[in-house]
Design a protein around this motif. Sequence first.
Motif, PDB file in Angstrom:
ATOM      1  N   PRO A 160       0.821  -1.134   0.237  1.00 29.75           N
ATOM      2  CA  PRO A 160       0.278  -0.091  -0.058  1.00 29.75           C
ATOM      3  C   PRO A 160       0.867   1.340   0.059  1.00 29.75           C
ATOM      4  N   GLY A 161       0.377   2.272  -0.628  1.00 25.65           N
ATOM      5  CA  GLY A 161       1.402   3.419  -0.817  1.00 25.65           C
ATOM      6  C   GLY A 161       0.353   4.670  -0.432  1.00 25.65           C
ATOM      7  N   ASP A 162       0.815   5.622  -0.816  1.00 30.92           N
ATOM      8  CA  ASP A 162       0.250   7.076  -0.319  1.00 30.92           C
ATOM      9  C   ASP A 162      -1.019   7.368  -1.600  1.00 30.92           C
ATOM     10  N   LEU A 163      -2.150   7.722  -0.849  1.00 31.51           N
ATOM     11  CA  LEU A 163      -3.233   7.848  -1.988  1.00 31.51           C
ATOM     12  C   LEU A 163      -3.357   9.422  -1.939  1.00 31.51           C
ATOM     13  N   GLU A 164      -3.389   9.636  -3.328  1.00 35.06           N
ATOM     14  CA  GLU A 164      -3.816  11.260  -3.634  1.00 35.06           C
ATOM     15  C   GLU A 164      -5.440  11.749  -3.918  1.00 35.06           C
ATOM     16  N   VAL A 165      -5.881  12.513  -3.444  1.00 35.00           N
ATOM     17  CA  VAL A 165      -7.303  12.695  -3.729  1.00 35.00           C
ATOM     18  C   VAL A 165      -7.562  14.215  -3.961  1.00 35.00           C
ATOM     19  N   THR A 166      -8.288  14.324  -4.905  1.00 32.89           N
ATOM     20  CA  THR A 166      -8.451  15.703  -5.484  1.00 32.89           C
ATOM     21  C   THR A 166      -9.984  15.795  -5.295  1.00 32.89           C
ATOM     22  N   LEU A 167     -10.351  16.913  -4.616  1.00 37.38           N
ATOM     23  CA  LEU A 167     -11.647  17.264  -4.327  1.00 37.38           C
ATOM     24  C   LEU A 167     -12.128  18.550  -5.515  1.00 37.38           C
ATOM     25  N   GLU A 168     -13.059  18.166  -6.187  1.00 37.38           N
ATOM     26  CA  GLU A 168     -13.365  19.182  -7.421  1.00 37.38           C
ATOM     27  C   GLU A 168     -15.030  19.737  -6.639  1.00 37.38           C
ATOM     28  N   GLY A 169     -14.679  20.684  -5.602  1.00 34.23           N
ATOM     29  CA  GLY A 169     -15.576  21.380  -4.992  1.00 34.23           C
ATOM     30  C   GLY A 169     -15.779  22.940  -5.313  1.00 34.23           C
ATOM     31  N   ALA A 170     -16.227  23.750  -4.386  1.00 30.48           N
ATOM     32  CA  ALA A 170     -16.089  25.085  -4.575  1.00 30.48           C
ATOM     33  C   ALA A 170     -14.790  25.518  -4.829  1.00 30.48           C
ATOM     34  N   VAL A 171     -13.891  25.257  -4.376  1.00 35.20           N
ATOM     35  CA  VAL A 171     -12.435  25.209  -4.894  1.00 35.20           C
ATOM     36  C   VAL A 171     -11.633  23.927  -4.890  1.00 35.20           C
ATOM     37  N   PRO A 172     -10.804  23.621  -5.898  1.00 33.91           N
ATOM     38  CA  PRO A 172     -10.049  22.258  -5.694  1.00 33.91           C
ATOM     39  C   PRO A 172      -9.393  22.167  -4.633  1.00 33.91           C
ATOM     40  N   LEU A 173      -9.271  21.042  -4.004  1.00 33.16           N
ATOM     41  CA  LEU A 173      -8.619  20.775  -2.943  1.00 33.16           C
ATOM     42  C   LEU A 173      -7.748  19.453  -2.979  1.00 33.16           C
ATOM     43  N   VAL A 174      -6.460  19.370  -2.761  1.00 29.97           N
ATOM     44  CA  VAL A 174      -5.677  18.151  -3.042  1.00 29.97           C
ATOM     45  C   VAL A 174      -5.107  17.600  -1.845  1.00 29.97           C
ATOM     46  N   LEU A 175      -5.614  16.425  -1.254  1.00 31.02           N
ATOM     47  CA  LEU A 175      -4.674  15.733  -0.179  1.00 31.02           C
ATOM     48  C   LEU A 175      -4.115  14.414  -0.329  1.00 31.02           C
ATOM     49  N   VAL A 176      -3.092  14.516   0.488  1.00 31.86           N
ATOM     50  CA  VAL A 176      -2.280  13.023   0.208  1.00 31.86           C
ATOM     51  C   VAL A 176      -2.417  12.167   1.689  1.00 31.86           C
ATOM     52  N   LEU A 177      -3.279  10.980   1.461  1.00 35.13           N
ATOM     53  CA  LEU A 177      -3.556  10.021   2.669  1.00 35.13           C
ATOM     54  C   LEU A 177      -2.333   8.998   2.582  1.00 35.13           C
TER      55      LEU A 177
END
Length: 612
Positions: free
Chosen positions: A373-390
């Motif tokens: 298992p490796g890191d997971l990059e998540v991009t939220l396409e909401g009111a403004v884009p937000l990128v999280l690395v889990l």
Amino acid sequence: MTRHVSNLAMLVPRLAAAQLRSDWILTLCLVIALAAVIAPLLVLMGLKQGTIETLRERLVEDPVFREIRPAQTREYAPEWFDALARRPGVEFLTPTILPLSSVLQVLPDAGKKAVVHDLVPTGPGDPLLLENGGRIPGDGEVVLSSDAARQLNVTQGQALSVRVTRARGGVSEVVEEELEVVSVLGARAGQLARLYAPLDYVLDVEAYKEGFAAPERGWPGSTPEPHLSYDGALLFLERSLSPVERTGLVINTGIVHLTDASATRVEAMIGRALPAELTAYRLSTPGATLRPSQLRALDQKLRGRQRVLLPFVSELALKGADGQPLTLLGRSLSEKEADFLGLEPVPWGAATGEAPTGERLRAFLAPASATPPGDLEVTLEGAVPLVLVLEPAGKATGELPVVSLELLAALRTGMERPLTLSADGQALEMARGGYRGFRLYADSIDSVPDLVQALEAQGIEVIAEAEAILRIQVLDAGLERLFRLIALLGISGGTAVLIASLYAAVERLRRDLGVLRLLGLARRHVFFFPVVQGVLIASMGLGASLAAYLGLATAINRSFADALLPGERFCTLSAPQVLLAVAATLLLAGMASLIAAWRATSIDPAEAIRDH
């Protein structure tokens, strides 16, 4: 020979003028007849021009009639303002804030009670200020309406003490600031007590009232955490509910629907089939999200029962590092709750109902097939884009990544409100959203109806003086049609009189014109004889008409002087309109003389010998 022809050509105008002088009584009658037609038309056109233009100028010069503002409070994105500002007809546009946040306390004098005034944002090019004796304020400056200046007993150049208040955590907080009054608006700008300040200052006031800090002004505060939003919840019970129990559960909770949850939905939400000994219900409120407070109210009604209340989030737009849609399972359960549902425990534990931080924000359980298992990059396409690395904190039993329920609930809020990561990356913060209103001024009253229609087409109800402007436009169009009908009638009558008179004159002078033909005048020379007479008569009629118009216009304007502002006229014509009237009259006179001119060219010189 050429000189002889030229002399004959010059002889025609002199002979035509001499004949008019000779028959001066008839000429005078024709001039008076034309003046009787032209003068009323000039006065009518002057009245139309004066009344309509006076009304239009009063509307145009008063920015209040060009103002458009929203009737309801809603959120407007910065991109919306950019698009609207580029629209033709928009002269000035600025965002506004919530009405409750725009209240500012002003301290008139030491020892006196604070006075509450409305704070209005302004900016470069604001016509309400610039056209009412004001100037655009800078940082630390303010412009007062006339009523505000009167109530506060202040004038331009004085300092004004203002106070911004808020309640946070049950404690009342206050900041004070000194602002310089750079100008006081005239009474025409409005009768409400208002303070006009730069947009940045107004936004800081709103932010402070909402709990934000304004570091550049030294105003303390914090960055609010995002609230949690759920699209629904699943309720798991060992015993099914009766209809009466179902109804009692949702009363006073804000939850609308409580229905049986299908096995397929349950498996999609928790990642496994529903245990046979459990009953599942789905709770939702159509058109709205659920908040933790609603779920707590429901949970209170279930005290004494073995249950698990598991909120879920379904309306999320997430993408992975490869740009493909990504689905996450949200799960925050205690060991007891996980055992009740037959699920594996999660490292972050039970739900807290608070915004995710630390492990709840960054950790996830990787799919069972992920090796390693490796890191997971998540991009939220909401009111403004937000990128999280889990970061992986273990493996799930299924093939979908599992994250904390609080993370999904916070991201659900991010679909509607902008979210950002904190400076240390360990928390989510609410960023400033869109603006709550706007002040818009059209470049002219003619642009107001089109802008109102464009905004209403977007579902935005607005307040504007569109009806008053429309009445002026309808009145203008109606008077224009009326003037044209009267002008057509008058011109037709005047033209008919001129045609008949010139034709009769040619008939009377038939022998004289025949003699001129015998003396050497060609047909083309005789042709211009009635044309010159028609133009001369029209010119004299125009002169008399303009003199009559000037006299009547002066009398009318003096009669209504009390109702007019300096520089206004109730009856007036512009120079281009006068020139147009002169040109049109001379052209019609020339055209009216063509029939008589044709008759003159058809006279046989032999008739002059026979008649003689």
